[in-house]
Design a protein around this motif. Structure first.
Motif, short mmCIF file in Angstrom:
data_model
loop_
_atom_site.label_atom_id
_atom_site.label_comp_id
_atom_site.label_asym_id
_atom_site.label_seq_id
_atom_site.Cartn_x
_atom_site.Cartn_y
_atom_site.Cartn_z
N GLY A 1 -15.06 50.20 67.16
CA GLY A 1 -15.79 50.83 66.05
C GLY A 1 -14.86 51.25 64.93
O GLY A 1 -15.16 51.04 63.75
N TYR A 2 -13.72 51.84 65.29
CA TYR A 2 -12.74 52.23 64.27
C TYR A 2 -12.21 51.00 63.53
O TYR A 2 -12.02 51.03 62.31
CB TYR A 2 -11.55 52.96 64.93
CG TYR A 2 -11.90 54.27 65.61
CD1 TYR A 2 -12.89 55.11 65.12
CD2 TYR A 2 -11.21 54.67 66.76
CE1 TYR A 2 -13.19 56.31 65.76
CE2 TYR A 2 -11.50 55.87 67.40
CZ TYR A 2 -12.49 56.68 66.90
OH TYR A 2 -12.78 57.86 67.52
N ALA A 3 -11.95 49.92 64.28
CA ALA A 3 -11.45 48.69 63.65
C ALA A 3 -12.45 48.15 62.64
O ALA A 3 -12.07 47.68 61.55
CB ALA A 3 -11.16 47.64 64.72
N GLY A 4 -13.73 48.23 62.97
CA GLY A 4 -14.76 47.79 62.04
C GLY A 4 -14.78 48.62 60.77
O GLY A 4 -14.95 48.09 59.66
N LEU A 5 -14.60 49.94 60.91
CA LEU A 5 -14.56 50.82 59.73
C LEU A 5 -13.39 50.44 58.82
O LEU A 5 -13.54 50.38 57.60
CB LEU A 5 -14.42 52.27 60.18
CG LEU A 5 -15.62 52.91 60.88
CD1 LEU A 5 -15.27 54.32 61.35
CD2 LEU A 5 -16.83 52.95 59.94
N ALA B 1 -11.78 47.51 58.66
CA ALA B 1 -11.99 46.18 58.08
C ALA B 1 -12.94 46.25 56.89
O ALA B 1 -12.68 45.65 55.83
CB ALA B 1 -12.52 45.23 59.14
N ARG B 2 -14.04 47.00 57.04
CA ARG B 2 -14.99 47.11 55.93
C ARG B 2 -14.39 47.89 54.78
O ARG B 2 -14.65 47.59 53.61
CB ARG B 2 -16.29 47.75 56.43
CG ARG B 2 -17.05 46.84 57.39
CD ARG B 2 -18.38 47.43 57.86
NE ARG B 2 -19.03 46.47 58.74
CZ ARG B 2 -18.89 46.45 60.06
NH1 ARG B 2 -18.13 47.37 60.67
NH2 ARG B 2 -19.50 45.54 60.80
N GLY B 3 -13.57 48.91 55.11
CA GLY B 3 -12.91 49.67 54.06
C GLY B 3 -11.93 48.84 53.26
O GLY B 3 -11.67 49.13 52.09
N ASP C 1 -18.82 38.81 57.94
CA ASP C 1 -18.68 37.92 59.10
C ASP C 1 -17.34 38.13 59.79
O ASP C 1 -17.27 38.23 61.01
CB ASP C 1 -18.82 36.46 58.65
CG ASP C 1 -18.81 35.49 59.83
OD1 ASP C 1 -19.64 35.66 60.74
OD2 ASP C 1 -17.97 34.57 59.85
N GLU C 2 -16.27 38.25 59.00
CA GLU C 2 -14.95 38.47 59.61
C GLU C 2 -14.83 39.88 60.17
O GLU C 2 -14.18 40.09 61.20
CB GLU C 2 -13.84 38.22 58.58
CG GLU C 2 -12.46 38.22 59.22
CD GLU C 2 -11.38 37.62 58.35
OE1 GLU C 2 -10.21 37.64 58.77
OE2 GLU C 2 -11.71 37.14 57.25
N CYS C 3 -15.47 40.86 59.52
CA CYS C 3 -15.50 42.22 60.07
C CYS C 3 -16.10 42.21 61.48
O CYS C 3 -15.57 42.84 62.41
CB CYS C 3 -16.31 43.14 59.17
SG CYS C 3 -15.46 43.65 57.66
N ALA D 1 -7.64 53.08 54.39
CA ALA D 1 -9.04 52.69 54.59
C ALA D 1 -9.67 53.51 55.72
O ALA D 1 -10.86 53.87 55.65
CB ALA D 1 -9.11 51.20 54.92
N PHE D 2 -8.88 53.83 56.74
CA PHE D 2 -9.37 54.61 57.87
C PHE D 2 -9.65 56.05 57.45
O PHE D 2 -10.74 56.59 57.69
CB PHE D 2 -8.34 54.57 58.99
CG PHE D 2 -8.76 55.22 60.28
CD1 PHE D 2 -9.75 54.66 61.07
CD2 PHE D 2 -8.17 56.40 60.71
CE1 PHE D 2 -10.14 55.26 62.27
CE2 PHE D 2 -8.55 57.01 61.89
CZ PHE D 2 -9.53 56.43 62.67
N VAL D 3 -8.69 56.67 56.80
CA VAL D 3 -8.82 58.07 56.40
C VAL D 3 -9.93 58.25 55.36
O VAL D 3 -10.63 59.27 55.35
CB VAL D 3 -7.47 58.59 55.85
CG1 VAL D 3 -7.62 59.98 55.24
CG2 VAL D 3 -6.42 58.61 56.96
#
Length: 360
Positions: free
Chosen positions: A177-181, A183-185, A191-193, A326-328
């Motif tokens: 879930g964190y990785a998805g956040l 990637a989108r950020g 699709d790659e996200c 992007a995470f923060v």
């Protein structure tokens, strides 16, 4: 099959319509005004168009240009009817997409045969288009099935690694879930996200190849034991590499490089900066953050704020700065993900404590 006739001569229109009705399945639509005919064509897709060359408002060449400018009419055969037989006119008409010619005065048998032939060709063309559309659907269905099968394989292998390392708890779900956040950020396409989210849980699949005495050892590992443990990225890569499926190949990439550090001091290859694949850089942030905020037999859980401060402090050394930023930047979503997926190890400890209290 709709056949559009455009001619300002009502007698010619009537004769042509009568001839075309002799063709099985043909439904002629006769329009004297070329402007009205173009209006009709905006909403209709006939199987054959016959147009006169000399007409008021628009001549046949101008009308032909308009017809070929519309994508839905690009493949419809168009016959120009003209009393002029000059080569220059025919070349100009062919350049604009004319399919065939009829010379005035119209010879009925010639009109009948030419129209029949073109309608047969149009029927074959439509059948080919339908078959191509069916093949596209079948290919899309097969691709979706392969994607689903690859995703299932990745999920099952990730759970196999979980069985070897029971301390992971809800780690795989949270870090994905964190990785998805992240990637989108970073603005990665959806699709790659999704592929990163699906591949992320495979990061530690190589632990399958680590002996239990080391993998399950409580407390810190010795130097030689740590060297063995550090083989798990290469083992994971060997398990997954060489797949023709993008998802599994991405999982292999992540497994191999998620312990690399941005400054080149990580392992197993000492990669640095953008030489580390982006999915692995994303997973590195997600993995460490969740490891820090999870309770383990050898350590208590850090607070979310402490773990965030660690990421920021190590941005540019351990972690890709853009991934940390992007995470923060999505901190509220990070907190929601943390709260939505509880740590199963922590839950088990709470249950054990409660059971001990009740039995006392």
């Amino acid at each position: 099959m709709k056949v559009l006739l455009v001619d300002d001569d009502p007698t010619a229109l009537h004769i042509a319509s009568c001839v075309l009705r002799r063709i099985d399945g043909a439904d002629p639509v006769a329009i004297a005004n070329p402007v009205e005919a173009l209006d009709w064509l905006k909403e209709n897709n006939p199987d054959l168009i016959l147009i006169d060359q000399i007409m008021p408002a628009l001549d046949g060449l101008e009308m032909l240009e308009r017809i070929r400018s519309w994508p839905h009419l690009a493949e419809v055969p168009v016959v120009m009817i003209t009393a002029e037989t000059s080569v220059s006119l025919r070349v100009a008409a062919l350049e604009r997409g004319c399919t065939d010619f009829l010379t005035k005065p119209i010879i009925v048998p010639e009109l009948l045969v030419r129209a029949q032939n073109l309608l047969r060709l149009r029927t074959g063309q439509r059948l080919l288009n339908d078959q191509a559309a069916m093949l596209r659907v079948q290919v899309d269905d097969a691709t979706a099935l392969l994607r689903q099968q690859a995703q299932e394989l990745v999920t099952r292998l990730a759970h196999a690694a979980e069985f070897r390392d029971p301390e992971t708890g809800g780690h795989l779900e949270r870090m994905a879930g964190y990785a998805g956040l992240i990637a989108r950020g970073l603005g990665i396409d959806e699709d790659e996200c999704n592929q990163i989210v699906q591949a992320a849980p495979m990061h530690d699949i190589g632990k399958i190849g680590i002996p239990d005495a080391i993998l399950l050892k409580p407390g810190r590992l010795s130097g030689p034991e740590m060297l063995v443990m550090r083989q798990h990225p290469a083992i994971g890569h060997d398990i997954l590499r060489g797949s023709a499926h993008k998802l599994i190949e991405m999982a292999a990439e992540i497994a191999h490089a998620h312990h690399e550090k941005f400054d080149g001091t990580g392992y197993p290859r000492g990669l640095s900066g953008t030489a580390i694949p982006l999915p692995a850089r994303i997973v590195a942030v997600a993995d460490v953050f969740d490891a820090l905020t999870s309770a383990r037999a050898y350590k208590p859980a850090w607070s979310l704020e402490e773990a965030r401060a660690f990421l920021i402090a190590n941005s540019g050394s351990h972690f890709d700065p853009s991934c940390v930023a992007a995470f923060v930047a999505q901190w509220s979503a990070v907190v929601e993900t943390f709260q939505a997926i509880p740590d199963r190890l922590a839950e088990a400890a709470q249950v054990a404590t409660l059971q001990g209290f009740l039995s006392a």
